[in-house]
Design a protein around this motif. Structure first.
Motif, PDB file in Angstrom:
ATOM      1  N   ARG A 229      24.465 -10.410  49.763  1.00 40.94           N
ATOM      2  CA  ARG A 229      24.573  -9.709  48.475  1.00 40.94           C
ATOM      3  C   ARG A 229      23.973  -8.319  48.599  1.00 40.94           C
ATOM      4  O   ARG A 229      22.788  -8.173  48.913  1.00 40.94           O
ATOM      5  CB  ARG A 229      23.801 -10.449  47.396  1.00 40.94           C
ATOM      6  CG  ARG A 229      24.406 -11.776  47.072  1.00 40.94           C
ATOM      7  CD  ARG A 229      23.703 -12.371  45.871  1.00 40.94           C
ATOM      8  NE  ARG A 229      24.021 -13.789  45.791  1.00 40.94           N
ATOM      9  CZ  ARG A 229      23.754 -14.547  44.756  1.00 40.94           C
ATOM     10  NH1 ARG A 229      23.158 -14.024  43.698  1.00 40.94           N
ATOM     11  NH2 ARG A 229      24.075 -15.823  44.759  1.00 40.94           N
ATOM     12  N   LEU A 230      24.791  -7.310  48.348  1.00 41.58           N
ATOM     13  CA  LEU A 230      24.306  -5.931  48.359  1.00 41.58           C
ATOM     14  C   LEU A 230      24.331  -5.439  46.917  1.00 41.58           C
ATOM     15  O   LEU A 230      25.412  -5.236  46.343  1.00 41.58           O
ATOM     16  CB  LEU A 230      25.215  -5.063  49.241  1.00 41.58           C
ATOM     17  CG  LEU A 230      24.768  -3.620  49.395  1.00 41.58           C
ATOM     18  CD1 LEU A 230      23.538  -3.535  50.302  1.00 41.58           C
ATOM     19  CD2 LEU A 230      25.882  -2.755  49.963  1.00 41.58           C
ATOM     20  N   THR A 231      23.142  -5.303  46.328  1.00 42.64           N
ATOM     21  CA  THR A 231      23.080  -4.883  44.924  1.00 42.64           C
ATOM     22  C   THR A 231      22.702  -3.412  44.868  1.00 42.64           C
ATOM     23  O   THR A 231      21.733  -2.985  45.508  1.00 42.64           O
ATOM     24  CB  THR A 231      22.026  -5.734  44.178  1.00 42.64           C
ATOM     25  OG1 THR A 231      22.395  -7.108  44.349  1.00 42.64           O
ATOM     26  CG2 THR A 231      22.010  -5.419  42.703  1.00 42.64           C
ATOM     27  N   ILE A 232      23.506  -2.649  44.131  1.00 46.45           N
ATOM     28  CA  ILE A 232      23.238  -1.207  44.017  1.00 46.45           C
ATOM     29  C   ILE A 232      22.770  -0.947  42.585  1.00 46.45           C
ATOM     30  O   ILE A 232      23.370  -1.414  41.630  1.00 46.45           O
ATOM     31  CB  ILE A 232      24.509  -0.368  44.291  1.00 46.45           C
ATOM     32  CG1 ILE A 232      25.205  -0.853  45.565  1.00 46.45           C
ATOM     33  CG2 ILE A 232      24.167   1.109  44.400  1.00 46.45           C
ATOM     34  CD1 ILE A 232      26.553  -0.223  45.809  1.00 46.45           C
ATOM     35  N   ASP A 233      21.714  -0.176  42.497  1.00 46.73           N
ATOM     36  CA  ASP A 233      21.129   0.159  41.197  1.00 46.73           C
ATOM     37  C   ASP A 233      21.168   1.665  41.027  1.00 46.73           C
ATOM     38  O   ASP A 233      21.081   2.378  42.015  1.00 46.73           O
ATOM     39  CB  ASP A 233      19.627  -0.228  41.264  1.00 46.73           C
ATOM     40  CG  ASP A 233      19.311  -1.320  40.317  1.00 46.73           C
ATOM     41  OD1 ASP A 233      20.074  -1.464  39.359  1.00 46.73           O
ATOM     42  OD2 ASP A 233      18.300  -2.011  40.553  1.00 46.73           O
ATOM     43  N   GLY A 234      21.242   2.116  39.813  1.00 50.44           N
ATOM     44  CA  GLY A 234      21.128   3.565  39.618  1.00 50.44           C
ATOM     45  C   GLY A 234      22.219   4.126  38.748  1.00 50.44           C
ATOM     46  O   GLY A 234      22.954   3.381  38.086  1.00 50.44           O
ATOM     47  N   GLU A 235      22.303   5.467  38.769  1.00 46.64           N
ATOM     48  CA  GLU A 235      23.251   6.178  37.899  1.00 46.64           C
ATOM     49  C   GLU A 235      24.637   6.221  38.504  1.00 46.64           C
ATOM     50  O   GLU A 235      24.801   6.178  39.721  1.00 46.64           O
ATOM     51  CB  GLU A 235      22.777   7.614  37.745  1.00 46.64           C
ATOM     52  CG  GLU A 235      21.677   7.779  36.727  1.00 46.64           C
ATOM     53  CD  GLU A 235      21.759   9.146  36.072  1.00 46.64           C
ATOM     54  OE1 GLU A 235      22.286  10.079  36.700  1.00 46.64           O
ATOM     55  OE2 GLU A 235      21.292   9.251  34.918  1.00 46.64           O
ATOM     56  N   SER A 236      25.629   6.380  37.630  1.00 46.28           N
ATOM     57  CA  SER A 236      27.012   6.490  38.094  1.00 46.28           C
ATOM     58  C   SER A 236      27.201   7.771  38.899  1.00 46.28           C
ATOM     59  O   SER A 236      26.748   8.839  38.498  1.00 46.28           O
ATOM     60  CB  SER A 236      27.943   6.500  36.884  1.00 46.28           C
ATOM     61  OG  SER A 236      29.219   6.934  37.276  1.00 46.28           O
ATOM     62  N   MET A 237      27.877   7.657  40.043  1.00 50.63           N
ATOM     63  CA  MET A 237      28.209   8.841  40.860  1.00 50.63           C
ATOM     64  C   MET A 237      29.209   9.715  40.123  1.00 50.63           C
ATOM     65  O   MET A 237      29.292  10.902  40.378  1.00 50.63           O
ATOM     66  CB  MET A 237      28.828   8.418  42.191  1.00 50.63           C
ATOM     67  CG  MET A 237      27.945   7.639  43.112  1.00 50.63           C
ATOM     68  SD  MET A 237      26.776   8.671  43.993  1.00 50.63           S
ATOM     69  CE  MET A 237      27.827   9.481  45.195  1.00 50.63           C
ATOM     70  N   ARG A 238      29.990   9.119  39.242  1.00 51.21           N
ATOM     71  CA  ARG A 238      30.996   9.911  38.512  1.00 51.21           C
ATOM     72  C   ARG A 238      30.297  10.925  37.619  1.00 51.21           C
ATOM     73  O   ARG A 238      30.720  12.057  37.507  1.00 51.21           O
ATOM     74  CB  ARG A 238      31.905   9.002  37.684  1.00 51.21           C
ATOM     75  CG  ARG A 238      32.767   8.087  38.525  1.00 51.21           C
ATOM     76  CD  ARG A 238      33.878   7.443  37.722  1.00 51.21           C
ATOM     77  NE  ARG A 238      34.557   6.456  38.532  1.00 51.21           N
ATOM     78  CZ  ARG A 238      34.238   5.149  38.525  1.00 51.21           C
ATOM     79  NH1 ARG A 238      33.301   4.693  37.701  1.00 51.21           N
ATOM     80  NH2 ARG A 238      34.873   4.313  39.315  1.00 51.21           N
ATOM     81  N   LYS A 239      29.183  10.477  37.008  1.00 46.90           N
ATOM     82  CA  LYS A 239      28.406  11.360  36.141  1.00 46.90           C
ATOM     83  C   LYS A 239      27.897  12.541  36.973  1.00 46.90           C
ATOM     84  O   LYS A 239      28.003  13.700  36.575  1.00 46.90           O
ATOM     85  CB  LYS A 239      27.224  10.560  35.586  1.00 46.90           C
ATOM     86  CG  LYS A 239      26.621  11.110  34.336  1.00 46.90           C
ATOM     87  CD  LYS A 239      25.821   9.983  33.704  1.00 46.90           C
ATOM     88  CE  LYS A 239      24.655  10.485  32.901  1.00 46.90           C
ATOM     89  NZ  LYS A 239      23.754   9.376  32.560  1.00 46.90           N
TER      90      LYS A 239
END
Ligand SMILES: Nc1ncnc2c1ncn2[C@@H]1O[C@H](COP(=O)(O)OP(=O)(O)OP(=O)(O)O)[C@@H](O)[C@H]1O
Length: 250
Positions: A229-239
């Motif tokens: 399981r690779l969980t990514i946290d954080g802000e959207s790259m699109r933003k």
């Protein structure tokens, strides 16, 4: 262009890598001083690497990866948090050889599809057959395939893929037929292929989202128990892209 019959033979035999390498050797007379076996070795290496490149291009075309992502181009900066050592270990093909699965999880825009495509690209380079599909699209293709008689062929094709990437798991409510189709796909692949799933939905909600507890048990049993399981946290790259000057001027 060289006209010696040897060149024609190489062309007829489709030994194009050797042909170009031989032309290159002819333009560089200093090569004539090299031992014959060494010159021959250079010609064979050229043919080998051209064929290798062609095979890679054909695997990449067949994979239909949504983004032209590679692990080398991956942006490691920014506010996103994920287990980098796990991603680095997934860059080797051990998990595909062992028929293990990968779940890439996190909110919208954090780069789940990007990482899935980068791993898919790496798998193509390692010689594996890969296919990227958004899960909603695959399920609707299967629905059509039931109607026009292509279903068995399509299932067989999916079972032969070394790495199947299912993007956007859990976005839509499944029909009864879709649940059965999903089980067929994952059952065919169990211990014979790897499946990479991306989802915004936390794994704890997958069982409920499938909608039928018995089928959910069977589907998830085949998918998540041997999965990294690779969980990514954080802000959207699109933003972030919207805020960069290049994105603004595009
Ligand atoms: N590591 C990265 N390096 C460079 N660009 C990236 C990276 N991750 C994401 N991007 C870019 O950010 C945008 C959003 O990424 P992506 O579509 O992979 O997100 P996602 O998590 O799959 O989103 P969603 O859940 O909405 O499908 C895309 O344009 C993608 O090319």
């Amino acid at each position: 262009m060289y006209t010696h019959p040897t060149y024609d033979r190489l062309r007829t035999l489709h030994l194009i890598g050797m042909l170009h390498a031989l032309e290159h050797q002819e333009r560089h007379p200093e090569v004539a001083a090299m031992p014959f076996l060494e010159r021959l070795g250079i010609l064979l290496d050229a043919e080998w690497s051209l064929r290798d490149q062609k095979r890679l291009q054909s695997r990449l075309r067949a994979a239909r990866l949504k983004q032209p992502a590679t692990l080398e181009d991956l942006d490691w900066q920014g506010s996103r948090r994920f287990d980098r050592s796990l991603l680095q270990s997934l860059a080797s093909d051990d998990w595909i050889r062992q028929h293990r699965n990968v779940l890439v999880l996190g909110p919208t825009g954090v780069g789940k599809t990007y990482i899935a495509c980068a791993l898919g690209h790496q798998a193509c380079r390692d010689g594996y057959h890969v296919l990227y599909q958004r899960l909603p699209r695959l399920l609707s293709d299967l629905e059509i395939a039931h109607a026009d008689g292509r279903y068995p062929k399509l299932l067989q094709r999916l079972s032969k893929i070394d790495l199947l990437i299912l993007d956007d798991w859990g976005l839509e409510i499944l029909t009864d037929r879709s649940r059965h189709d999903l089980l067929e796909i994952l059952d065919d692949r169990y211990q014979t292929g790897s499946t990479l799933v991306t989802s915004q939905l936390p794994v704890e909600h997958w069982h409920d989202s499938i909608g039928d507890p018995t089928l959910a048990d069977a589907i998830l049993d085949r998918l998540i128990h041997n999965a990294y399981r690779l969980t990514i946290d954080g802000e959207s790259m699109r933003k972030k892209q919207r805020l960069t000057p290049t994105a603004q001027s595009a």
